[in-house]
Design an enzyme around this catalytic site. Sequence first.
Site, mmCIF file in Angstrom:
data_model
loop_
_atom_site.group_PDB
_atom_site.id
_atom_site.type_symbol
_atom_site.label_atom_id
_atom_site.label_comp_id
_atom_site.label_asym_id
_atom_site.label_seq_id
_atom_site.Cartn_x
_atom_site.Cartn_y
_atom_site.Cartn_z
ATOM 1 N N LYS A 162 -2.039 1.508 8.837
ATOM 2 C CA LYS A 162 -1.617 0.322 7.620
ATOM 3 C C LYS A 162 -0.071 0.322 7.922
ATOM 4 C CE LYS A 162 -2.907 1.675 3.707
ATOM 5 N NZ LYS A 162 -2.910 3.047 3.857
ATOM 6 N N ARG A 182 0.122 13.327 12.725
ATOM 7 C CA ARG A 182 1.136 12.286 12.041
ATOM 8 C C ARG A 182 2.399 12.834 11.870
ATOM 9 N NH1 ARG A 182 -0.127 7.954 7.688
ATOM 10 N NH2 ARG A 182 -0.309 9.614 6.310
HETATM 11 P P1 ADP Z 1 -2.009 6.932 3.279
HETATM 12 O O1 ADP Z 1 -2.107 5.310 3.356
HETATM 13 O O2 ADP Z 1 -1.855 7.469 4.587
HETATM 14 O O3 ADP Z 1 -2.914 7.640 2.258
HETATM 15 P P2 ADP Z 1 0.185 6.270 1.849
HETATM 16 O O4 ADP Z 1 1.575 6.327 1.996
HETATM 17 O O5 ADP Z 1 -0.221 4.702 1.546
HETATM 18 O O6 ADP Z 1 -0.614 6.919 2.570
HETATM 19 O O7 ADP Z 1 0.047 6.898 0.341
HETATM 20 C C1 ADP Z 1 0.143 8.297 0.095
HETATM 21 C C2 ADP Z 1 -0.145 8.688 -1.599
HETATM 22 O O8 ADP Z 1 0.459 7.890 -2.528
HETATM 23 C C3 ADP Z 1 -1.537 8.330 -1.622
HETATM 24 O O9 ADP Z 1 -2.648 9.465 -1.208
HETATM 25 C C4 ADP Z 1 -1.653 8.174 -3.123
HETATM 26 O O10 ADP Z 1 -1.562 9.577 -3.919
HETATM 27 C C5 ADP Z 1 -0.204 7.480 -3.388
HETATM 28 N N1 ADP Z 1 -0.366 6.112 -3.917
HETATM 29 C C6 ADP Z 1 -0.153 5.183 -2.694
HETATM 30 N N2 ADP Z 1 -0.197 3.861 -3.007
HETATM 31 C C7 ADP Z 1 -0.942 4.064 -4.214
HETATM 32 C C8 ADP Z 1 -1.699 3.263 -5.264
HETATM 33 N N3 ADP Z 1 -1.688 1.966 -4.800
HETATM 34 N N4 ADP Z 1 -2.280 3.495 -6.164
HETATM 35 C C9 ADP Z 1 -2.145 4.888 -6.674
HETATM 36 N N5 ADP Z 1 -1.599 5.686 -5.720
HETATM 37 C C10 ADP Z 1 -1.197 5.284 -4.660
#
Ligand code: ADP
Length: 222
Positions: free
Chosen positions: A13, A127
């Site tokens: 993503k 990663r």
């Molecule tokens: P990935 O898609 O690789 O899991 P992200 O960088 O999108 O990584 O998210 C890392 C962490 O941040 C998630 O595992 C969660 O704990 C938190 N997080 C990210 N976006 C959200 C969201 N929309 N709601 C709640 N927690 C979130």
Amino acid sequence: MNLILLAGPGSGKGTQAELLQMQFGMVHLSTGELFRENIKRKTELGKLAKTFIEKGQLVPDSTTIDMVRERLMQVDTERGVVFDGFPRTINQARALDEILQSRGTMIDAVIYLTVREDEIIKRLSGRLVCKDCQLPFHNEHNPFESCPYERCQGEYLYQRDDDKPETVKARLRVYQNQTAPLIAHYTARDMLIKIDGEGSVTEVSNLIQQALRKLIESQDIA
Ligand code: ADP
């Protein structure tokens, strides 16, 4: 054009959202990145988020939604926004609709990247993320060659704490329980565009661009 990139952890993503930002001038809004920035700056929000992120759990909806609302007020959204990692719950999806509605706009499509779980685990274990610009790389499939922003020589690459195997398993469970229901939610609204996320970065990017061109032609949006 406002898009949501919906997919499991480590499905590409962030990489694709960054490309959409470069190709279409859209704002890339990554909730994961915003949390990591806050953790780095040791803000109150960062301290709270850290306790959830390091367990592979979601940060509570109200905190996440407030952060997104605030971020949208700070950026120029004229060319649209690509939401990366948000919404991750049905509650967040409803809140996003309300926020956008109050700004006189809406989500045009949800790009759903499909990647099998064994492939996700392979990707996450290799990663590496740049601490400076947050761009993700992979030590085998997408090794650092040069910085697209010409800001570094790869010296800031690191492995995220939440990419440890135990945390990855927790994140996959959370995805299945809390985020996967969004697939049905957006399918029912006829907004979901399913894209095979297992090809190379360029292959997946081409598929997304093709799908978006079709959408723009059919709906006359820009
Ligand atoms: P990935 O898609 O690789 O899991 P992200 O960088 O999108 O990584 O998210 C890392 C962490 O941040 C998630 O595992 C969660 O704990 C938190 N997080 C990210 N976006 C959200 C969201 N929309 N709601 C709640 N927690 C979130």
